[in-house]
Motif scaffolding. Sequence first.
Motif, PDB file in Angstrom:
ATOM      1  N   ALA A   5       0.833  -1.198   0.000  1.00  0.00           N
ATOM      2  CA  ALA A   5       0.000   0.000   0.000  1.00  0.00           C
ATOM      3  C   ALA A   5       0.871   1.253   0.000  1.00  0.00           C
ATOM      4  CB  ALA A   5      -0.920   0.002   1.214  1.00  0.00           C
ATOM      5  N   PHE A   6       0.421   2.263  -0.732  1.00  0.00           N
ATOM      6  CA  PHE A   6       1.161   3.515  -0.793  1.00  0.00           C
ATOM      7  C   PHE A   6       1.203   4.180   0.585  1.00  0.00           C
ATOM      8  CE2 PHE A   6       1.642   8.059  -1.820  1.00  0.00           C
ATOM      9  CZ  PHE A   6       2.765   7.995  -2.618  1.00  0.00           C
ATOM     10  N   MET A   7       0.066   4.171   1.287  1.00  0.00           N
ATOM     11  CA  MET A   7      -0.008   4.643   2.666  1.00  0.00           C
ATOM     12  C   MET A   7      -0.922   3.692   3.424  1.00  0.00           C
ATOM     13  SD  MET A   7      -0.296   8.803   2.243  1.00  0.00           S
ATOM     14  CE  MET A   7      -0.108   9.064   3.989  1.00  0.00           C
ATOM     15  N   LEU A   8      -0.600   3.470   4.698  1.00  0.00           N
ATOM     16  CA  LEU A   8      -1.368   2.534   5.514  1.00  0.00           C
ATOM     17  C   LEU A   8      -1.486   3.091   6.922  1.00  0.00           C
ATOM     18  CD1 LEU A   8      -1.166  -1.296   5.597  1.00  0.00           C
ATOM     19  CD2 LEU A   8      -0.855  -0.041   7.731  1.00  0.00           C
ATOM     20  N   ALA A   9      -2.683   3.013   7.480  1.00  0.00           N
ATOM     21  CA  ALA A   9      -2.917   3.516   8.836  1.00  0.00           C
ATOM     22  C   ALA A   9      -3.723   2.489   9.619  1.00  0.00           C
ATOM     23  CB  ALA A   9      -3.657   4.851   8.799  1.00  0.00           C
ATOM     24  N   ASP A  10      -3.171   2.023  10.740  1.00  0.00           N
ATOM     25  CA  ASP A  10      -3.915   1.188  11.679  1.00  0.00           C
ATOM     26  C   ASP A  10      -4.693   2.105  12.606  1.00  0.00           C
ATOM     27  OD1 ASP A  10      -2.987  -1.204  10.633  1.00  0.00           O
ATOM     28  OD2 ASP A  10      -1.254  -1.266  11.977  1.00  0.00           O
ATOM     29  N   ILE A  11      -5.990   1.901  12.671  1.00  0.00           N
ATOM     30  CA  ILE A  11      -6.854   2.767  13.472  1.00  0.00           C
ATOM     31  C   ILE A  11      -6.921   2.216  14.895  1.00  0.00           C
ATOM     32  CG2 ILE A  11      -9.108   3.835  13.637  1.00  0.00           C
ATOM     33  CD1 ILE A  11      -7.493   4.551  11.119  1.00  0.00           C
ATOM     34  N   GLN A  15      -4.417   0.909  22.638  1.00  0.00           N
ATOM     35  CA  GLN A  15      -4.363  -0.550  22.679  1.00  0.00           C
ATOM     36  C   GLN A  15      -3.586  -1.086  21.490  1.00  0.00           C
ATOM     37  OE1 GLN A  15      -8.644  -1.179  22.625  1.00  0.00           O
ATOM     38  NE2 GLN A  15      -8.534  -1.927  20.503  1.00  0.00           N
ATOM     39  N   THR A  16      -3.038  -2.295  21.623  1.00  0.00           N
ATOM     40  CA  THR A  16      -2.206  -2.874  20.555  1.00  0.00           C
ATOM     41  C   THR A  16      -3.034  -3.392  19.386  1.00  0.00           C
ATOM     42  OG1 THR A  16      -2.200  -5.003  21.713  1.00  0.00           O
ATOM     43  CG2 THR A  16      -0.383  -3.493  22.171  1.00  0.00           C
ATOM     44  N   THR A  17      -4.265  -3.815  19.641  1.00  0.00           N
ATOM     45  CA  THR A  17      -5.119  -4.348  18.576  1.00  0.00           C
ATOM     46  C   THR A  17      -5.783  -3.211  17.823  1.00  0.00           C
ATOM     47  OG1 THR A  17      -5.565  -6.341  19.881  1.00  0.00           O
ATOM     48  CG2 THR A  17      -7.041  -5.869  18.046  1.00  0.00           C
ATOM     49  N   ALA A  18      -5.570  -3.178  16.513  1.00  0.00           N
ATOM     50  CA  ALA A  18      -6.171  -2.122  15.696  1.00  0.00           C
ATOM     51  C   ALA A  18      -7.658  -2.378  15.514  1.00  0.00           C
ATOM     52  CB  ALA A  18      -5.484  -2.060  14.334  1.00  0.00           C
TER      53      ALA A  18
END
Length: 399
Positions: free
Chosen positions: A64-70, A201-204
Amino acid sequence: MSTKLFAKSLVTAAVVVAVLVLFALGGCSADDAPPVAQTPKVQVMTVQLQRQALTTELAGRTQAFMLADIRPQVGGIVQQRLFVEGAEVKAGQALYQIDPAPYKATLAEAQATASKARVTLKSAQATATRNAALVKIDAISQQDNEDAQVSLLTAQAELQVAQAGVDTARINLGYTRITSPLSGRIETSTVTPGALLVAAQTTALTTVQQLDPIYVDITQSTTELLRLKRDLASGALQGNSAEGEAPVLLTLDDGSPYNHAGTLKFSGVAVNQGTGTVTLRAVFANPEHLLLPGMYVRAVLELASDDKAILIPQKAVTRSASGVTSVLVVVNGKVEQRVLTIDRAVGNQWWVSAGLNAGDQVIIEGGQKVRVGAEVLAQNSDARGVPRAVAPTAIAQGN
């Protein structure tokens, strides 16, 4: 009468025998005649210098060009999920709503504390102003005036602390509405309304990925990389881009070509110790979202070019048991053997780096019927594939 018949029969027999003998003699002379020697014909191609791009096909994987975990920045109970899983979302779009009630109460408390600090500051300002005037006429002691000034400074600091508490409470209240930091495709949610979230928290909760454009990470062996750099430094090859952004083509996992060309943007500076490779990164337009993160692809990189390349059909080249490659050429009507240095394969042709020059006539058909030193009649093929004779004269060789 019988004597005449007998004589006539003898004459007839003699004639028949004579005719048979003549036929036999005639046949023997035709069959026993020595054959006329003919010069063998071979089909040749005339070597020409041409521009050839240096390409290499390497394995790659899409990223992915950009990736964000919420993840939540404050804790609380999820009230709503505000997106459709797998849909496109925009930057700033709300994704989850956490119960804001506790944070609204905290904000109200912080605002009340700030209001109290303002009142205290106002009283301290009045006292400090009055004492400053009284000390000038010796109505109060210097110590009382200094205490009033210190109280003013303390009240000012307490107001700043209270105001910071208001800002913090307002920020935390805003965090109860979780938004997307970028535009892209959102994945499935790991929580549902009613779930309890913990800050950081660690879980997205979910992941948002920008897929257009998209990266393709390619691995190249250090051996090939060093060879390319040497060829470029020596001038044997010319780089295709002054900015270092070489064009890249993709072949998908099912063998079909990808319609959009990409450019090489980054070359790794560290070698993987386990595989002996470096990572190259290319970027591709992906408007149809045909490429998804994690896909395996084959990347064809055009890294450099040679304006004086020599290509010959692979069928014209022979390899000895010791590994020596050679071809047969026609020089002044006679067959000669040339030892070649092969650089690489280009389709069904060999890229020759040494052993041939422009103008050489390489035998591509009929070479198995002739030997070195034999005289031959060379024929070239025209555009229609019809052989045409080539005069056995010396051919000038170019550089």
